[in-house]
Design an enzyme around this catalytic site. Sequence first.
Site, PDB file in Angstrom:
ATOM      1  N   CYS A 183       0.816  -1.219   0.000  1.00  0.00           N
ATOM      2  CA  CYS A 183       0.000   0.000   0.000  1.00  0.00           C
ATOM      3  C   CYS A 183       0.843   1.260   0.000  1.00  0.00           C
ATOM      4  O   CYS A 183       0.488   2.268  -0.616  1.00  0.00           O
ATOM      5  CB  CYS A 183      -0.917   0.006   1.222  1.00  0.00           C
ATOM      6  SG  CYS A 183      -2.124  -1.322   1.227  1.00  0.00           S
ATOM      7  N   CYS A 319      25.067 -39.589  17.312  1.00  0.00           N
ATOM      8  CA  CYS A 319      26.505 -39.380  17.178  1.00  0.00           C
ATOM      9  C   CYS A 319      27.089 -39.321  18.580  1.00  0.00           C
ATOM     10  O   CYS A 319      26.507 -39.859  19.521  1.00  0.00           O
ATOM     11  CB  CYS A 319      26.809 -38.120  16.372  1.00  0.00           C
ATOM     12  SG  CYS A 319      26.273 -36.594  17.180  1.00  0.00           S
TER      13      CYS A 319
END
Length: 355
Positions: A183, A319
């Site tokens: 706008c 891991c």
Amino acid sequence: MTNSKRYSRQIILPEVGKMGQQKLLNARVLVIGAGGLGCPVLQNLASAGVGNIGIVDGDVVDETNLHRQLLYSLKDCGNSKAETAKKVILELNPEINVTAFSEFFTAKNATQIVDGYQIIVDCTDAIAVRYLINDISVAKSIPMVYASIHKFEGQVSVFNYENGPSYRCLFPEQEGLKAVPNCADSGVLGVLPNTIGTFQATEVLKIILEIGTVLSGKLLIYDALNFQTQIISFAKNPKAIEKGIINGRLLPNGKKSVEDLTPEGFLEKCNQLGIVVIDVRELDETPEFKGENVIRIPLSMLEDYRKKLNKNQEIVLFCQTGQRSLAAMNYLQKSGFVGVFHLGKGIESLKNQLQ
């Protein structure tokens, strides 16, 4: 129900009734953006008796807003939009609960903000934020009521409704989308966002009440200058849905992820049939963790190995400390894998169990 008289003209509708009004009172709706679209959405939802409303906007009221954002007046300029909107709609209906988030909707806060809400209303004017809203809503299976305005034209649709099409299905992400004018750049007729915002509020009420035909898979286009409307149908795109889900799931949530397994949760999954457990450490790292469904694929080799995996297969990664398995999980999720977990603190958290 606290005040039947307030909603009496609504309750007499067979499609609403007292049960429907109670549904509205129990509903939780998040409105992102308290500007031109957000103002009429908030006014209509509050007036209809939607009992729990969240307002997200990090902006302040400016005099240029006043010709279309009818919640605000000149005395509000410089004040937070979210807090001001909260104050005004509570004056309009003090029976509802309103939460104001005086911050912009970003990837960092999206997950926390949407938590607990049933419907998200997109009242923003930033393309990047719309993709973010879509992704968090599709990942959490929350309907997204969308609208946009430009000069004399507005659009309305509902995405992610009952497994329907998403925003990405209609508007695939492309380079240069951030350049779409808002706008401030191109202007807007003051009444237009109020019309379109009312359309949005109508869709929200229909979703809550489970009545009528929701604009899912349909885009309503409204031309105010020539008073014309048209509805365009669009189809669901599975790849676009998948991309949104992956992006939404990867958003930070500020708390421990359900995909981060505790040692107990990890060992429980390792004992379940059909689950692939992948050790992403290097081949010489210890302690060794053995099992019928445990395979060792160093992180550097995962990209090649993933081609052998089923994307719908439940996968558990681990891991030494959890860092590499987290990276592996993020990588697989970005590649379209939907059931991936990892041992949050790595094999070191299993020392007691491995002794």
